[in-house]
Write a protein that holds these residues in place. Structure first.
Motif, short mmCIF file in Angstrom:
data_model
loop_
_atom_site.label_atom_id
_atom_site.label_comp_id
_atom_site.label_asym_id
_atom_site.label_seq_id
_atom_site.Cartn_x
_atom_site.Cartn_y
_atom_site.Cartn_z
N ALA A 159 -0.61 5.35 -24.32
CA ALA A 159 -1.53 4.89 -25.38
C ALA A 159 -2.44 3.87 -25.30
CB ALA A 159 -0.46 4.77 -26.75
N GLY A 160 -1.85 2.78 -24.32
CA GLY A 160 -2.77 1.75 -24.32
C GLY A 160 -4.12 2.29 -23.29
N LEU A 161 -3.62 3.24 -22.39
CA LEU A 161 -4.74 3.60 -21.70
C LEU A 161 -5.94 4.45 -22.26
CD1 LEU A 161 -3.00 4.51 -18.19
CD2 LEU A 161 -4.44 2.26 -18.52
N ASP A 162 -5.25 5.33 -23.34
CA ASP A 162 -6.22 6.28 -24.20
C ASP A 162 -7.02 5.03 -24.89
OD1 ASP A 162 -5.20 8.31 -23.31
OD2 ASP A 162 -3.56 8.69 -25.08
N MET A 163 -6.60 3.87 -25.51
CA MET A 163 -7.33 3.01 -26.08
C MET A 163 -8.41 2.33 -25.49
SD MET A 163 -6.10 -0.77 -27.78
CE MET A 163 -6.05 -1.27 -26.37
N ALA A 181 2.59 -4.70 -6.81
CA ALA A 181 2.47 -3.26 -7.09
C ALA A 181 3.21 -2.58 -8.14
CB ALA A 181 2.72 -2.64 -5.72
N SER A 182 2.68 -1.66 -8.80
CA SER A 182 3.12 -1.05 -9.77
C SER A 182 2.98 0.48 -9.74
CB SER A 182 2.72 -1.47 -11.26
OG SER A 182 3.17 -0.82 -12.44
N PRO A 183 3.84 1.07 -8.81
CA PRO A 183 3.47 2.49 -8.83
C PRO A 183 3.43 3.32 -9.94
CG PRO A 183 5.15 1.89 -7.09
CD PRO A 183 4.97 0.55 -8.34
N ALA A 184 4.50 3.01 -10.86
CA ALA A 184 4.49 3.88 -12.10
C ALA A 184 3.04 3.51 -12.97
CB ALA A 184 5.71 3.29 -13.15
N PHE A 185 2.77 2.44 -13.04
CA PHE A 185 1.28 2.22 -13.60
C PHE A 185 0.15 2.75 -12.94
CE2 PHE A 185 -2.54 -0.29 -13.96
CZ PHE A 185 -2.94 -0.02 -15.34
N ALA A 186 0.21 2.84 -11.74
CA ALA A 186 -0.61 3.55 -10.83
C ALA A 186 -0.72 5.12 -11.15
CB ALA A 186 -0.72 3.37 -9.52
N ALA A 187 0.37 5.44 -11.30
CA ALA A 187 0.67 6.95 -11.54
C ALA A 187 -0.02 7.46 -12.87
CB ALA A 187 2.11 7.48 -11.52
N ARG A 188 0.32 6.50 -13.80
CA ARG A 188 -0.29 6.57 -15.16
C ARG A 188 -1.89 6.77 -15.31
NH1 ARG A 188 4.26 3.71 -16.78
NH2 ARG A 188 3.26 1.79 -16.81
N ALA A 190 -3.92 7.50 -12.71
CA ALA A 190 -4.00 8.68 -12.03
C ALA A 190 -4.10 9.86 -12.98
CB ALA A 190 -3.39 8.96 -10.71
N GLU A 191 -2.93 9.88 -14.06
CA GLU A 191 -2.68 10.82 -14.77
C GLU A 191 -3.98 11.00 -15.83
OE1 GLU A 191 0.23 11.06 -18.38
OE2 GLU A 191 1.28 11.71 -16.66
N ARG A 192 -4.29 9.83 -16.22
CA ARG A 192 -5.49 9.57 -17.20
C ARG A 192 -6.87 9.74 -16.68
NH1 ARG A 192 -8.43 10.30 -20.31
NH2 ARG A 192 -8.71 9.51 -22.44
N PHE A 193 -7.08 9.27 -15.74
CA PHE A 193 -8.49 9.07 -15.15
C PHE A 193 -8.70 9.83 -13.89
CE2 PHE A 193 -7.85 5.05 -17.46
CZ PHE A 193 -9.04 4.88 -18.04
N GLY A 194 -7.72 10.43 -13.21
CA GLY A 194 -8.04 11.22 -11.91
C GLY A 194 -7.82 10.17 -10.73
N TYR A 212 -6.56 -2.65 -9.56
CA TYR A 212 -6.51 -1.19 -9.70
C TYR A 212 -7.80 -0.66 -10.35
CZ TYR A 212 -1.36 -1.03 -8.96
OH TYR A 212 -0.17 -1.27 -8.31
N LEU A 213 -8.52 0.19 -9.85
CA LEU A 213 -9.80 0.71 -10.62
C LEU A 213 -9.72 2.12 -10.95
CD1 LEU A 213 -11.93 -1.18 -7.71
CD2 LEU A 213 -12.10 -1.65 -10.10
N ALA A 214 -10.37 2.35 -11.79
CA ALA A 214 -10.47 3.93 -12.36
C ALA A 214 -11.73 3.93 -13.26
CB ALA A 214 -9.12 3.99 -13.09
#
Length: 227
Positions: A159-163, A181-188, A190-194, A212-214
């Motif tokens: 939800a935060g990444l959507d905002m 490092a936060s693998p779980a955040f990196a995965a989210r 990638a899911e949201r931005f590619g 982290y850059l997206a």
């Protein structure tokens, strides 16, 4: 022999007790007894901003979440691709310290006419502001896995990444600083931005800092507002 810290200010903040102290020539900010930031280096904070600015459109608007010791804001104002900057900081004491004791460390960045400082919680301010940015830089925690307060954790969830995406212009860049490092955040991400880019910044001791850059999609289905 290391110098003893000298407490310059101590008061209650949104996150609990906030302390500004000096250790030799350097300054530290402590939140609830936990080290938050200092003025010893700042390389990764500056890289957070320069990496986002390098990838966004020239003359674009940049949002910096977290004022800290002012290094990120100074880097944004000095970058040739940045037009104006909005920095959101929920701790009024941190803003006051940057306008007082810390101002000479960043050339009094808050006095720059291109900078607008918002005293507020990014989670509450961003969806209500209705503003759109070409770059968003987040440095309000020690990373997705180590937030200053529990409420901040929502910023790194879906939800935060959507905002955050909703506040980015087409092709806009999101940059997130992390002390580990936060693998779980990196995965989210990638899911949201590619595609997600990770910059690694070595530190003198311990795990390296990360940025982290997206990038947001280049097309959007709804109209955008630029202020």
């Amino acid at each position: 022999m290391s110098e003893e810290p000298v407490v310059l200010d101590r008061l209650a903040g949104v996150c609990g007790e906030l302390v500004l102290r000096r250790v030799g020539p350097d300054f530290e900010i402590i939140a609830n007894g936990v080290f938050l930031m200092d003025t010893r280096g700042g390389a990764s904070e500056r890289l957070l901003v320069s990496a986002a600015a390098d990838r966004m459109r020239a003359g674009g608007r940049l949002l910096v979440g977290g004022l800290g010791v002012g290094f990120s804001l100074r880097a944004a104002l000095d970058h040739p691709r940045v037009g104006d900057v909005v920095v959101v900081e929920r701790e009024r004491a941190v803003i006051d310290w940057n306008r007082g004791t810390l101002r000479t460390l960043h050339g009094d960045a808050l006095a720059d006419p291109r900078a607008r400082c918002v005293a507020g919680d990014l989670l509450a301010w961003l969806p209500s502001a209705g503003e759109v940015f070409d770059g968003i830089c987040l440095d309000i925690d020690n990373g997705p896995e180590w937030t200053v307060t529990e409420s901040n954790a929502a910023l790194y969830e879906r939800a935060g990444l959507d905002m955050l995406t909703g506040a980015l212009a087409p092709g806009g860049v999101l940059a997130v600083w992390s002390a580990g490092a936060s693998p779980a955040f990196a995965a989210r991400l990638a899911e949201r931005f590619g595609e997600v880019e990770t910059l690694v910044i070595p530190v003198p001791r311990g795990e390296p800092d990360l940025v982290y850059l997206a990038r947001a999609p280049v097309t959007r289905s709804r109209s955008l507002k630029r202020n």
